[in-house]
Write a protein that holds these residues in place. Structure first.
Motif, short mmCIF file in Angstrom:
data_model
loop_
_atom_site.label_atom_id
_atom_site.label_comp_id
_atom_site.label_asym_id
_atom_site.label_seq_id
_atom_site.Cartn_x
_atom_site.Cartn_y
_atom_site.Cartn_z
N PHE A 181 0.83 -1.20 0.00
CA PHE A 181 0.00 0.00 0.00
C PHE A 181 0.87 1.25 0.00
CE2 PHE A 181 -2.39 3.29 2.32
CZ PHE A 181 -3.52 3.37 1.53
N SER A 182 1.95 1.25 0.77
CA SER A 182 2.85 2.41 0.83
C SER A 182 3.53 2.65 -0.51
CB SER A 182 3.91 2.19 1.92
OG SER A 182 3.31 2.07 3.19
N ILE A 183 3.88 1.57 -1.22
CA ILE A 183 4.51 1.71 -2.54
C ILE A 183 3.56 2.40 -3.51
CG2 ILE A 183 5.38 0.42 -4.53
CD1 ILE A 183 6.48 -1.65 -2.55
N LEU A 184 2.28 2.03 -3.46
CA LEU A 184 1.30 2.67 -4.33
C LEU A 184 0.99 4.09 -3.88
CD1 LEU A 184 -1.24 -0.28 -4.81
CD2 LEU A 184 0.48 0.52 -6.44
N LEU A 185 1.03 4.32 -2.58
CA LEU A 185 0.67 5.63 -2.04
C LEU A 185 1.79 6.66 -2.21
CD1 LEU A 185 -1.61 7.05 -0.42
CD2 LEU A 185 -0.37 6.41 1.66
N ALA A 186 3.04 6.22 -2.21
CA ALA A 186 4.17 7.15 -2.22
C ALA A 186 4.15 8.10 -3.42
CB ALA A 186 5.48 6.36 -2.17
N PRO A 187 3.99 7.62 -4.66
CA PRO A 187 3.97 8.59 -5.77
C PRO A 187 2.78 9.54 -5.73
CG PRO A 187 3.41 6.37 -6.55
CD PRO A 187 3.90 6.23 -5.15
N VAL A 188 1.65 9.10 -5.17
CA VAL A 188 0.49 9.98 -5.05
C VAL A 188 0.81 11.13 -4.09
CG1 VAL A 188 -1.95 10.12 -4.43
CG2 VAL A 188 -1.06 8.06 -5.54
N LEU A 189 1.37 10.80 -2.94
CA LEU A 189 1.76 11.85 -1.98
C LEU A 189 2.87 12.73 -2.55
CD1 LEU A 189 1.70 9.86 1.40
CD2 LEU A 189 0.00 11.46 0.50
N MET A 190 3.76 12.14 -3.34
CA MET A 190 4.83 12.92 -3.98
C MET A 190 4.24 14.00 -4.87
SD MET A 190 7.84 11.62 -6.56
CE MET A 190 6.64 11.22 -7.84
N LEU A 191 3.23 13.66 -5.67
CA LEU A 191 2.59 14.64 -6.54
C LEU A 191 1.81 15.67 -5.73
CD1 LEU A 191 1.35 12.42 -9.52
CD2 LEU A 191 3.30 13.98 -9.46
N PHE A 192 1.11 15.22 -4.70
CA PHE A 192 0.40 16.16 -3.83
C PHE A 192 1.35 17.19 -3.24
CE2 PHE A 192 -3.49 13.37 -3.03
CZ PHE A 192 -4.38 14.30 -3.52
N GLN A 193 2.44 16.71 -2.62
CA GLN A 193 3.34 17.62 -1.94
C GLN A 193 4.10 18.52 -2.91
OE1 GLN A 193 5.70 15.03 0.55
NE2 GLN A 193 4.01 14.63 1.96
N THR A 194 4.39 18.01 -4.10
CA THR A 194 5.02 18.85 -5.11
C THR A 194 4.08 19.99 -5.51
OG1 THR A 194 6.29 16.97 -5.95
CG2 THR A 194 6.06 18.86 -7.40
N ARG A 195 2.79 19.65 -5.67
CA ARG A 195 1.81 20.69 -6.00
C ARG A 195 1.67 21.69 -4.86
NH1 ARG A 195 -4.32 18.98 -6.68
NH2 ARG A 195 -4.35 19.54 -4.48
N PHE A 196 1.72 21.21 -3.62
CA PHE A 196 1.62 22.11 -2.46
C PHE A 196 2.78 23.11 -2.47
CE2 PHE A 196 -0.50 18.44 0.08
CZ PHE A 196 -1.66 18.63 -0.65
N ILE A 197 3.99 22.61 -2.69
CA ILE A 197 5.15 23.50 -2.66
C ILE A 197 5.07 24.51 -3.80
CG2 ILE A 197 7.66 23.55 -3.02
CD1 ILE A 197 7.86 21.05 -1.36
N TRP A 198 4.61 24.09 -4.97
CA TRP A 198 4.46 25.01 -6.09
C TRP A 198 3.44 26.10 -5.75
CZ3 TRP A 198 6.78 26.69 -10.23
CH2 TRP A 198 6.06 27.41 -11.18
N ALA A 199 2.33 25.70 -5.12
CA ALA A 199 1.31 26.68 -4.74
C ALA A 199 1.87 27.67 -3.71
CB ALA A 199 0.08 25.97 -4.17
N ILE A 200 2.67 27.18 -2.79
CA ILE A 200 3.25 28.07 -1.78
C ILE A 200 4.24 29.04 -2.43
CG2 ILE A 200 4.75 28.12 0.26
CD1 ILE A 200 3.41 25.45 1.08
N LEU A 201 5.04 28.54 -3.37
CA LEU A 201 5.97 29.42 -4.08
C LEU A 201 5.22 30.48 -4.89
CD1 LEU A 201 8.64 26.85 -5.32
CD2 LEU A 201 8.83 28.45 -3.41
N MET A 202 4.01 30.15 -5.31
CA MET A 202 3.17 31.11 -6.03
C MET A 202 2.38 32.01 -5.07
SD MET A 202 3.71 30.72 -9.27
CE MET A 202 5.45 30.50 -8.76
N ARG A 203 2.71 31.93 -3.78
CA ARG A 203 2.14 32.81 -2.76
C ARG A 203 0.66 32.54 -2.50
NH1 ARG A 203 5.99 35.58 0.28
NH2 ARG A 203 7.74 36.11 -1.08
N ARG A 204 0.25 31.29 -2.64
CA ARG A 204 -1.14 30.93 -2.32
C ARG A 204 -1.15 30.27 -0.94
NH1 ARG A 204 -1.39 29.37 -7.92
NH2 ARG A 204 -1.28 27.16 -7.39
N THR A 205 -2.00 30.77 -0.05
CA THR A 205 -2.08 30.26 1.30
C THR A 205 -3.42 29.58 1.53
OG1 THR A 205 -1.90 30.84 3.65
CG2 THR A 205 -2.98 32.43 2.21
#
Length: 722
Positions: free
Chosen positions: A493-517
C-alpha cells in the motif's frame, strides 16, 4: 565504566555503548548528547558516501556530463535524508530490543513514584478547539477527566476547553456540552470553557491568551489537540517527570493513532503502532534534552513558556511571512535557546490521537503542515538557536522538499536513460583490430537500487523483530504471523501511495511558491466514504500525468519503463485507491480477519473505552443556533458566558440593523461574521429572544429547515429546569 578504548571493539560500537551506558556523575547531558549525535551523524555521512561512491563509479569512467553531476547531487541529498531516518530506526531498534537506555529508565523510575503530587504542582490541561464537533471534543474531555479521577491525583489538575470557534451553531453546542459535562461529573470550577471573540494567532495565540490570563495559577500545562486522548496515569507520570527535572521545560509523549475504522486509517494506525516506536526511540537517543515539540500531548513548564515562547510575526506577506503556522518547532527551539531542556519520552504509553480518515483528508492536513514547515527556512539561521534546533528546522523543511526533489530525480533519470538509449556504441577505434566493448555498470546501478530499498524497508523488519521478541507484543498485534502479513500488505500500500503523496506535496510546494495560502481550515475527523466525484477532482490530474509519463517511457525508453512502473501504477490507481481505502466496511473486514491489528484494538484501554461510551451518549444530543434563541436554558447559558462590554452608539446602531435584517429576512440572511456579531452582544441577543417569544414571527423562523431540525433535537428537560 571503561574510559579507555578497547582495541578489539570497533570505534563506532564502543562510542555507542558508552553513550547509552549509565554516565559517570561528572558527565553532563551536553557531553552525552554530543557523543550520541556524533555517532549518528557519522553513520549518516558514511552511508551517504558509500552510496555516492557506487553511483559515481557507474558514471565516472566516460566522464561526467552536467546531467550526471546534477543527478549525483540530487541523489546525495535524498540518500542522506533516507540514511538519517534509517539510522534513527536502527538505533531505536537496538534500544527497544535490548530494553536498556539509562535516561529512559531514570525517567520511568521517577514516573512510577507513588508519592502524592504536591499542591504546588498545579497543572492545566488545555484543549484548543476551532470549529470542531462538540460531541467529539467533550467525549474526550469526559474520558480524560474520569481517567484522572481514577488515579486519585485529580486535585492538582484543571481542564480548559479554549475555543476559537467561529460558527455560532457549533459555539452554542460547545457551551451546552460543557455545562452538561460539569453537571454530570460534578466538575464545576474544575473544567472551564471560554470562547475568544477575536481568534488572533490561531492555536498558538489561543494558548498564549491562556498563559497571559491564567498562567500564573499553574506550574505546568499539558497541551492537547481536539482529537487527543490521554490516560490519567500518563498525565500524572508526566507531572512527576517535570517535578524531578527542574531544568526541563517540555516533555513530549509520542501519541499513537486510534479509533478510525476506514481501511486507510487502519493501515496507517498499524504502521504507526508497529514502526513508530523504533523511530521515536531512535530520535530520543540522539536528541536527548534537545528534542522537538509536536504541538500536542506534551507537558510544558508555564514560566519557561511565558518567558521565552512569544512568537513574532515573520516579515513579509504570507505564506512565507506573517504568523508562524508550525509554532511547535519554534517554541521548542526558543526554549532550548534559553537553556531549558526538551525531552522526547518515547517510553511513555497512554497517549493517543486520531488520523485523517481518508487519503484526501490526509492530503488536506499535509497542505497546511507543508506551508508551516516551509516557513522554517527563514528560521534555520536565526540568531542563538541550538544546532539541534536548526537541524529540526532543516528536517521539517526536507520532509516536504524531498517530494519535488524525488520527482526531479526520477524525471532526470528518465532523460538520462533516453540519452543513453540514443547513443550509438563505437566498437573500433583508430587502427585497432580488436573491438572495444562498452563498459556495463548494471551491477553497480542494481547495488545502488538495492542499497536504497534496504534502507527504506529494513526498519519494517526491525519493528517486526521487536514485536516477535515479546510475547505481550505478539499478542497485542494479533500474533507474529498476522503482523507479518499486515506489514507486507502495508508495504505494498505504501509503494502505491508514495507517488500519489509525492505529486500532492510537489503541488503544495508550487502553490506556496506562487504565494497561495490555505489559512486554518478545520479537519474532518469522522469516518466517511470518498465519492467518485471527490476522487476524480483530487486525483484526476495525477492520473493524466501518470498516463502520459507511462506512455512516454514505454515508447521512448522501454528499458527504463519497467524500473519506472511502480511509480506509474501508484499514480494510475490513485482514484480507485482513494475510494477503496476510504471504506469503513473494508476496514472492519480486515479487523475481523486479524489484519492491521493494533494494541489499542486488541487490548482493552480504559480511557479509550470511556471515550467511546461518552461519544455514544453525547451523539444522541444536539443543540443548535435556534436553541439559543428559543430555548430559555440555552439562551440563559449563552448570555451568562458573554463578556461584559460597553458599546458605543455606532455599534448599537449596527446591531439594531442586524436585528431588523433577521426580522425581515430570517436568520439565513446573516453572514457568518454578522451572526457572530449578533450572538456576541447581550443587548441584541436579548432583544431578539424577547421578540421571538412575544410575536408570531417564531412560526416564520421555525419553517426553515435548519431551525426545524434544531427544535426537533432540543431537550425539554433543559427548558423545564429554567
Amino acid at each position: 565504566h571503561r574510559t579507555t578504548f578497547p582495541q578489539s571493539v570497533p570505534l563506532v560500537v564502543w562510542t555507542l555503548h558508552m553513550s547509552v551506558a549509565r554516565p559517570p556523575p561528572t558527565t553532563s547531558y551536553r557531553i552525552r548528547g554530543g557523543m550520541r549525535r556524533t555517532v549518528y551523524l557519522m553513520l549518516v555521512a558514511l552511508t551517504t558516501l558509500f552510496a555516492m561512491s557506487l553511483l559515481y563509479a557507474a558514471y565516472a569512467s566516460g566522464g561526467l556530463t552536467p546531467l550526471e553531476i546534477l543527478l549525483l547531487f540530487l541523489y546525495a541529498v535524498l540518500i542522506s535524508w533516507i540514511a538519517s531516518s534509517f539510522w534513527s530506526a536502527s538505533v531505536g531498534f537496538w534500544l527497544l530490543f535490548t530494553r536498556y537506555d539509562y535516561f529512559a529508565r531514570r525517567r520511568t523510575a521517577v514516573a512510577n513514584d507513588a508519592t502524592p503530587l504536591p499542591d504546588s504542582a498545579r497543572t492545566a490541561i488545555l484543549m484548543p478547539v476551532y470549529n470542531e464537533d462538540p460531541d467529539r471534543v467533550y467525549a474526550g474531555v469526559r474520558a480524560i477527566w474520569q481517567s484522572l479521577q481514577a488515579t486519585g491525583e485529580s486535585g492538582v489538575f484543571d481542564f480548559f476547553v479554549l475555543s476559537d470557534t467561529r460558527d455560532i451553531n457549533t459555539l452554542v453546542r460547545e457551551e451546552c456540552e460543557w455545562q452538561r459535562a460539569c453537571e454530570d461529573m460534578d466538575a464545576h470550577g474544575r473544567i472551564f470553557y471560554r470562547n475568544r471573540k477575536n481568534n488572533t494567532g490561531r492555536k498558538c495565540g489561543n494558548v498564549a491568551d491562556f498563559v497571559e490570563r491564567w498562567g500564573e495559577r499553574y506550574r505546568y500545562m499539558i497541551v492537547l489537540d481536539a482529537d487527543s486522548i490521554m490516560a490519567g496515569d500518563t498525565l500524572v507520570r508526566m507531572v512527576r517527570m517535570m517535578e524531578a527535572n527542574p531544568d526541563t521545560a517540555l516533555i513530549q509523549a509520542p501519541p499513537v493513532p486510534v479509533n478510525h475504522k476506514t481501511l486507510f486509517a487502519r493501515i496507517l494506525q498499524f504502521a504507526s503502532s508497529a514502526y513508530g516506536p523504533i523511530f521515536t526511540a531512535g530520535a530520543g537517543f540522539w536528541q536527548l534534552g534537545s528534542s522537538n515539540f509536536w504541538g500536542h500531548n506534551a507537558i510544558i513548564r508555564v514560566t519557561a513558556f511565558a518567558a521565552h515562547c512569544g512568537l513574532p510575526d515573520l516579515p513579509g506577506r504570507e505564506p512565507f511571512g506573517g504568523q508562524i503556522l508550525s509554532h511547535d518547532f519554534v517554541e521548542a527551539a526558543m526554549l532550548r535557546r534559553a537553556g531549558w531542556r526538551v525531552w522526547l519520552a518515547y517510553e511513555l504509553k497512554g497517549s493517543y490521537e486520531e488520523l485523517p480518515p481518508t487519503l484526501i483528508d490526509y492530503a488536506k492536513r499535509d497542505r497546511r503542515w507543508c506551508e508551516g514547515n516551509l516557513q522554517h527556512t527563514r528560521l534555520i539561521t536565526a540568531r542563538g538557536m541550538h544546532p539541534v534546533s536548526r537541524l529540526h528546522f532543516a528536517m521539517g523543511v526536507m520532509s516536504y522538499l524531498s517530494s519535488p526533489l524525488w520527482m526531479l530525480f526520477i524525471l532526470l533519470t528518465g532523460v538520462d536513460a533516453y540519452i543513453q538509449a540514443q547513443t550509438i556504441p563505437v566498437y573500433f577505434f583508430s587502427n585497432r583490430i580488436e573491438p572495444v566493448w562498452p563498459a556495463s555498470f548494471t551491477i553497480e546501478l542494481k547495488i545502488v537500487l538495492i542499497f536504497t530499498l534496504a534502507m527504506l524497508f529494513l526498519p519494517k523488519l526491525m519493528a517486526l523483530i521487536v514485536i516477535a521478541s515479546s510475547r505481550t507484543q505478539r499478542r497485542s498485534f494479533g500474533g507474529i504471523v498476522r503482523a507479518s502479513i499486515s506489514a507486507v500488505l502495508e508495504t505494498l500500500f505504501s509503494i502505491l501511495l508514495a507517488p500519489v503523496l509525492m505529486l500532492f506535496q510537489t503541488r503544495f510546494i508550487w502553490a506556496i511558491l506562487m504565494r497561495r495560502t490555505v489559512g486554518w481550515p478545520a479537519q474532518e475527523r469522522h469516518d466517511h466514504r470518498t465519492r467518485f466525484s471527490e476522487a476524480v477532482a483530487a486525483h484526476g490530474v495525477q492520473t493524466l500525468i501518470g498516463l502520459a509519463a507511462g506512455l512516454i517511457s514505454y515508447f521512448y525508453v522501454p528499458d527504463y519503463f519497467w524500473w519506472f512502473s511502480p511509480v506509474v501504477c501508484g499514480v494510475l490507481l490513485s482514484v480507485p485507491l482513494s475510494m477503496i481505502s476510504s471504506s469503513s466496511q473494508l476496514g472492519r473486514i480486515t479487523q475481523n480477519i486479524g489484519l492491521f491489528i493494533t494494541p489499542a484494538e486488541q487490548q482493552s484501554v480504559e480511557v479509550l473505552d470511556a471515550f467511546k461510551t461518552a461519544l455514544a451518549d453525547t451523539s444522541a444530543r444536539a443543540t443548535n443556533t435556534c436553541n439559543a434563541l428559543l430555548s430559555p436554558y440555552a439562551h440563559a447559558l449563552h448570555m451568562a458566558l458573554l463578556p461584559n462590554e460597553i458599546l458605543n452608539r455606532r455599534q448599537l446602531h449596527y446591531l439594531q440593523g442586524l436585528l431588523y435584517k433577521v426580522m425581515d429576512e430570517g436568520l439565513e440572511s446573516l453572514s457568518t461574521h454578522e451572526a457572530r456579531d449578533l450572538f456576541s452582544q447581550e443587548p441584541s441577543l436579548r432583544e431578539l429572544h424577547y421578540w421571538l417569544w412575544s410575536t408570531q414571527s417564531t412560526d416564520t423562523l421555525v419553517q426553515s429547515q435548519r431551525c426545524q431540525a434544531a427544535l426537533s433535537k432540543s431537550e425539554q428537560p433543559n427548558a423545564a429546569r429554567i
